[in-house]
Design a protein around this motif. Structure first.
Motif, short mmCIF file in Angstrom:
data_model
loop_
_atom_site.label_atom_id
_atom_site.label_comp_id
_atom_site.label_asym_id
_atom_site.label_seq_id
_atom_site.Cartn_x
_atom_site.Cartn_y
_atom_site.Cartn_z
N THR A 133 0.68 -1.64 0.12
CA THR A 133 -0.17 -0.30 0.16
C THR A 133 0.92 1.68 -0.16
OG1 THR A 133 0.09 0.02 2.16
CG2 THR A 133 -2.25 -0.91 1.67
N THR A 153 -1.56 -3.19 -4.40
CA THR A 153 -2.67 -3.42 -4.07
C THR A 153 -3.82 -1.97 -3.51
OG1 THR A 153 -3.05 -4.07 -1.92
CG2 THR A 153 -3.03 -5.76 -3.27
N HIS A 154 -2.88 -0.76 -2.74
CA HIS A 154 -4.14 0.45 -2.04
C HIS A 154 -3.08 1.44 -3.01
CE1 HIS A 154 -6.62 2.34 -0.50
NE2 HIS A 154 -5.95 3.17 -0.03
N ASP A 156 -3.45 5.56 -2.00
CA ASP A 156 -3.77 7.20 -1.66
C ASP A 156 -3.68 8.05 -2.28
OD1 ASP A 156 -5.97 8.47 0.17
OD2 ASP A 156 -6.25 6.75 0.74
N LYS A 176 -5.56 -3.43 -7.29
CA LYS A 176 -7.02 -3.18 -6.62
C LYS A 176 -8.05 -1.88 -6.48
CE LYS A 176 -7.04 -7.58 -7.19
NZ LYS A 176 -7.06 -7.68 -8.70
N GLU A 177 -7.46 -1.15 -6.26
CA GLU A 177 -8.23 0.13 -5.60
C GLU A 177 -6.89 1.57 -5.86
OE1 GLU A 177 -11.37 0.40 -2.90
OE2 GLU A 177 -9.50 0.91 -1.27
N TYR A 254 -9.41 1.71 6.44
CA TYR A 254 -9.15 1.99 5.30
C TYR A 254 -9.06 2.69 4.58
CZ TYR A 254 -11.68 0.54 1.66
OH TYR A 254 -11.97 0.39 -0.28
N GLY A 257 -5.31 3.79 3.89
CA GLY A 257 -4.10 2.52 3.52
C GLY A 257 -3.60 1.16 4.81
N ASN A 260 -7.30 -3.24 3.52
CA ASN A 260 -7.71 -3.16 2.52
C ASN A 260 -8.82 -4.93 2.28
OD1 ASN A 260 -5.92 -5.44 1.13
ND2 ASN A 260 -4.42 -3.45 1.35
#
Length: 260
Positions: A133, A153-154, A156, A176-177, A254, A257, A260
């Motif tokens: 992350t 995967t994440h 922000d 993923k995000e 969440y 980060g 997740n």
């Protein structure tokens, strides 16, 4: 020789000075090296561990070219490393398939950009398989350098980011995000920035900068989802209902980060 530890008195490593040292497995640049010139450690076929000190300012082209056995990188000072000029992708040891990036002694799984940095340069984190992350705080204005982080995967992205480079997330195949907190950043090469990524991208609703052009990444499969900044990104956990006492804490973790 198999191990090289440079004394702090050495500031410059010349062209090809350790090129082809096939038995070298461990390299410590020490706290004095400022410049690593062209092909200095190219074709060191068994080099596995590299430690980068706090004085480094520049790495020239091909400095670690073909040193593909590298599996562990230790960066003594993240701010110094981020500010160093890495001339080209194959200049940096971070692109040769290593699994473990240690920043100031800690395995880098969750990366939060330090408050002293406003720019994240290209090639800073590229290829780091340990990173899962990343959080880019609001004080960062320009962002790049996580290409090839295959386990990320994440992400922000803070409100202050106004531009993102062409190597921001290319090849992050586990992504993923991505949560954008502010207006759509300027992108130099949208064709490659999210190349080979499949992810949900969240953007603030009612922000006119998020138009069709801002969401156009033809080499990626991105699903764009608007959210209300006052509420935050929708809680993805089906077992965390809003009427429970722990909802706010889970949602905060969440959004930042941590999970997740």
């Amino acid at each position: 020789f198999t191990e090289l530890v440079l004394p702090d008195t050495i500031q410059t490593l010349g062209d090809r000075c350790f090129r082809g040292c096939e038995q070298l497995t461990t390299l410590d640049l020490g706290s004095g090296v400022r410049t690593v010139h062209e092909s200095a450690f190219a074709s060191c076929d068994n080099l596995k561990k590299v430690t980068i000190g706090s004085a480094l300012k520049r790495i020239e082209r091909n400095a670690f070219h073909s040193s593909e056995a590298i599996e562990e990188i230790h960066i003594d000072d993240l701010v110094s490393w981020n500010n160093a000029e890495v001339v080209f992708k194959d200049s940096s040891p971070t692109y040769y398939g290593y699994d473990r990036l240690y920043i100031e002694g800690v395995l880098a799984e969750r990366v939060v950009i330090p408050k002293t940095l406003t720019v994240v340069r290209a090639h800073t984190y590229g290829g780091a398989a340990s990173i899962k992350t990343v959080t880019v705080p609001d004080h960062v204005t320009s962002f790049d350098g996580f290409d090839g982080c295959v386990n990320l995967t994440h992400a922000d992205i803070g409100r202050g980011v106004v531009s993102m480079g062409q190597r921001s997330f290319i090849g992050c195949t586990s992504l993923k995000e991505v949560v954008f907190r502010g207006s759509a950043p300027e992108t130099i090469t949208p064709n490659s920035m999210f190349g080979r990524c499949t992810a949900n991208c969240y953007y603030p609703a009612n922000d006119p900068s998020w138009d069709e052009k801002a969401m156009y990444y033809p080499t990626a499969s991105l699903t764009w989802i608007a959210y209300d900044p006052a509420v935050g990104v929708a809680n993805p956990f089906t077992d965390v209902p809003q009427n429970q006492w722990y909802y706010a804490d889970v949602d905060s973790a969440y959004q930042n980060g941590l999970i997740n």
